[in-house]
Motif scaffolding. Structure first.
Motif, PDB file in Angstrom:
ATOM      1  N   TYR A 144       6.319  -7.702  -6.970  1.00 57.08           N
ATOM      2  CA  TYR A 144       6.514  -7.626  -5.629  1.00 57.08           C
ATOM      3  C   TYR A 144       5.812  -9.050  -4.994  1.00 57.08           C
ATOM      4  O   TYR A 144       5.766  -9.596  -3.664  1.00 57.08           O
ATOM      5  CB  TYR A 144       5.814  -5.929  -5.013  1.00 57.08           C
ATOM      6  CG  TYR A 144       5.601  -5.856  -3.699  1.00 57.08           C
ATOM      7  CD1 TYR A 144       7.054  -5.721  -3.323  1.00 57.08           C
ATOM      8  CD2 TYR A 144       5.088  -7.027  -3.466  1.00 57.08           C
ATOM      9  CE1 TYR A 144       6.469  -5.436  -1.344  1.00 57.08           C
ATOM     10  CE2 TYR A 144       4.666  -6.394  -1.625  1.00 57.08           C
ATOM     11  CZ  TYR A 144       5.627  -5.655  -0.529  1.00 57.08           C
ATOM     12  OH  TYR A 144       5.265  -5.891   0.702  1.00 57.08           O
ATOM     13  N   GLU A 145       4.348  -8.885  -5.788  1.00 63.36           N
ATOM     14  CA  GLU A 145       3.912 -10.640  -5.565  1.00 63.36           C
ATOM     15  C   GLU A 145       4.513 -12.210  -5.307  1.00 63.36           C
ATOM     16  O   GLU A 145       3.893 -12.436  -4.800  1.00 63.36           O
ATOM     17  CB  GLU A 145       2.789 -10.114  -6.170  1.00 63.36           C
ATOM     18  CG  GLU A 145       1.844  -9.344  -5.996  1.00 63.36           C
ATOM     19  CD  GLU A 145       1.184  -9.567  -4.332  1.00 63.36           C
ATOM     20  OE1 GLU A 145       1.169 -10.165  -3.890  1.00 63.36           O
ATOM     21  OE2 GLU A 145       1.006  -8.442  -3.778  1.00 63.36           O
ATOM     22  N   GLU A 146       5.308 -11.637  -6.517  1.00 67.38           N
ATOM     23  CA  GLU A 146       6.123 -13.254  -6.697  1.00 67.38           C
ATOM     24  C   GLU A 146       6.954 -13.429  -5.893  1.00 67.38           C
ATOM     25  O   GLU A 146       7.933 -14.309  -5.700  1.00 67.38           O
ATOM     26  CB  GLU A 146       7.019 -12.839  -8.023  1.00 67.38           C
ATOM     27  CG  GLU A 146       6.271 -12.949  -9.802  1.00 67.38           C
ATOM     28  CD  GLU A 146       6.373 -12.640 -11.337  1.00 67.38           C
ATOM     29  OE1 GLU A 146       8.326 -13.370 -11.071  1.00 67.38           O
ATOM     30  OE2 GLU A 146       6.236 -12.936 -11.422  1.00 67.38           O
TER      31      GLU A 146
ATOM     32  N   GLY B  83       3.174   7.484  -5.272  1.00 63.03           N
ATOM     33  CA  GLY B  83       3.845   8.159  -6.465  1.00 63.03           C
ATOM     34  C   GLY B  83       5.037   7.823  -7.633  1.00 63.03           C
ATOM     35  O   GLY B  83       5.460   8.506  -8.890  1.00 63.03           O
ATOM     36  N   GLU B  84       5.731   6.637  -6.820  1.00 62.30           N
ATOM     37  CA  GLU B  84       6.977   6.023  -7.215  1.00 62.30           C
ATOM     38  C   GLU B  84       6.543   4.971  -8.103  1.00 62.30           C
ATOM     39  O   GLU B  84       5.577   4.769  -8.282  1.00 62.30           O
ATOM     40  CB  GLU B  84       7.944   6.063  -6.900  1.00 62.30           C
ATOM     41  CG  GLU B  84       8.481   7.004  -5.651  1.00 62.30           C
ATOM     42  CD  GLU B  84      10.328   7.140  -4.750  1.00 62.30           C
ATOM     43  OE1 GLU B  84      10.956   5.843  -5.147  1.00 62.30           O
ATOM     44  OE2 GLU B  84      10.486   7.731  -4.782  1.00 62.30           O
ATOM     45  N   ASP B  85       7.430   4.501  -9.615  1.00 62.38           N
ATOM     46  CA  ASP B  85       7.225   3.220  -9.566  1.00 62.38           C
ATOM     47  C   ASP B  85       7.321   2.752  -9.100  1.00 62.38           C
ATOM     48  O   ASP B  85       7.972   2.125  -8.208  1.00 62.38           O
ATOM     49  CB  ASP B  85       8.342   3.153 -11.525  1.00 62.38           C
ATOM     50  CG  ASP B  85       7.755   3.662 -12.793  1.00 62.38           C
ATOM     51  OD1 ASP B  85       7.318   4.385 -12.721  1.00 62.38           O
ATOM     52  OD2 ASP B  85       8.512   4.609 -13.023  1.00 62.38           O
ATOM     53  N   PHE B  86       6.113   1.646  -9.035  1.00 65.30           N
ATOM     54  CA  PHE B  86       5.989   0.067  -8.742  1.00 65.30           C
ATOM     55  C   PHE B  86       5.979  -1.036  -9.151  1.00 65.30           C
ATOM     56  O   PHE B  86       4.728  -1.113  -9.739  1.00 65.30           O
ATOM     57  CB  PHE B  86       5.029   0.796  -7.191  1.00 65.30           C
ATOM     58  CG  PHE B  86       4.303  -1.351  -6.502  1.00 65.30           C
ATOM     59  CD1 PHE B  86       5.511  -1.257  -5.694  1.00 65.30           C
ATOM     60  CD2 PHE B  86       3.775  -0.853  -6.762  1.00 65.30           C
ATOM     61  CE1 PHE B  86       5.675  -2.179  -4.719  1.00 65.30           C
ATOM     62  CE2 PHE B  86       3.069  -2.498  -5.780  1.00 65.30           C
ATOM     63  CZ  PHE B  86       4.356  -3.320  -5.020  1.00 65.30           C
ATOM     64  N   ASP B  87       6.625  -1.838  -9.430  1.00 66.12           N
ATOM     65  CA  ASP B  87       5.871  -3.772 -10.308  1.00 66.12           C
ATOM     66  C   ASP B  87       5.537  -4.347  -9.010  1.00 66.12           C
ATOM     67  O   ASP B  87       5.918  -4.997  -8.716  1.00 66.12           O
ATOM     68  CB  ASP B  87       7.206  -3.976 -11.264  1.00 66.12           C
ATOM     69  CG  ASP B  87       7.482  -5.690 -11.540  1.00 66.12           C
ATOM     70  OD1 ASP B  87       6.373  -5.441 -11.537  1.00 66.12           O
ATOM     71  OD2 ASP B  87       8.268  -4.731 -12.124  1.00 66.12           O
TER      72      ASP B  87
ATOM     73  N   GLU C  62       0.744  -1.289   0.202  1.00 67.43           N
ATOM     74  CA  GLU C  62      -0.147   0.219  -0.003  1.00 67.43           C
ATOM     75  C   GLU C  62       0.766   0.862   0.290  1.00 67.43           C
ATOM     76  O   GLU C  62       0.668   2.274  -1.007  1.00 67.43           O
ATOM     77  CB  GLU C  62      -1.072  -0.020   1.539  1.00 67.43           C
ATOM     78  CG  GLU C  62      -2.169  -1.391   1.619  1.00 67.43           C
ATOM     79  CD  GLU C  62      -2.723  -1.085  -0.041  1.00 67.43           C
ATOM     80  OE1 GLU C  62      -3.655   0.579   0.265  1.00 67.43           O
ATOM     81  OE2 GLU C  62      -3.170  -1.879  -0.115  1.00 67.43           O
ATOM     82  N   ARG C  63       2.133   1.214   0.829  1.00 72.88           N
ATOM     83  CA  ARG C  63       2.599   2.408   0.425  1.00 72.88           C
ATOM     84  C   ARG C  63       3.429   2.736  -0.632  1.00 72.88           C
ATOM     85  O   ARG C  63       3.620   3.234  -0.701  1.00 72.88           O
ATOM     86  CB  ARG C  63       3.488   2.229   2.122  1.00 72.88           C
ATOM     87  CG  ARG C  63       4.748   2.967   2.167  1.00 72.88           C
ATOM     88  CD  ARG C  63       6.087   2.889   3.063  1.00 72.88           C
ATOM     89  NE  ARG C  63       7.012   1.875   2.663  1.00 72.88           N
ATOM     90  CZ  ARG C  63       7.437   2.957   1.653  1.00 72.88           C
ATOM     91  NH1 ARG C  63       7.777   3.987   1.282  1.00 72.88           N
ATOM     92  NH2 ARG C  63       8.454   1.866   1.020  1.00 72.88           N
TER      93      ARG C  63
END
Length: 65
Positions: free
Chosen positions: A45-47, A37-41, A31-32
């Motif tokens: 992350y889930e893998e 506001g930054e790129d988030f894959d 969530e954080r």
């Protein structure tokens, strides 16, 4: 100060397993990162989370955690 008064821990909730603690941490961290506001894959992350949960489950099954 009376000897019959014992300090209580700040966290009075029931102890969670390592897997539960990690899962809760991952939820909050995801969530954080999503709201940063930054790129988030999210897929990566889930893998990574699932890989770690599988390893933690093996350790728990063997009695290490």
């Amino acid at each position: 100060m009376s000897d019959d008064i014992s300090p209580k821990p700040l966290n009075m909730t029931e102890r969670q397993t390592t897997i539960e603690e990690f899962t809760n941490f991952c939820h909050e961290e995801k969530e954080r990162r999503m709201n940063s506001g930054e790129d988030f894959d999210e897929t990566a992350y889930e893998e990574a989370k699932e890989l770690t949960l599988r390893k933690l489950q093996v350790l728990e099954d063997e009695g290490w955690v």
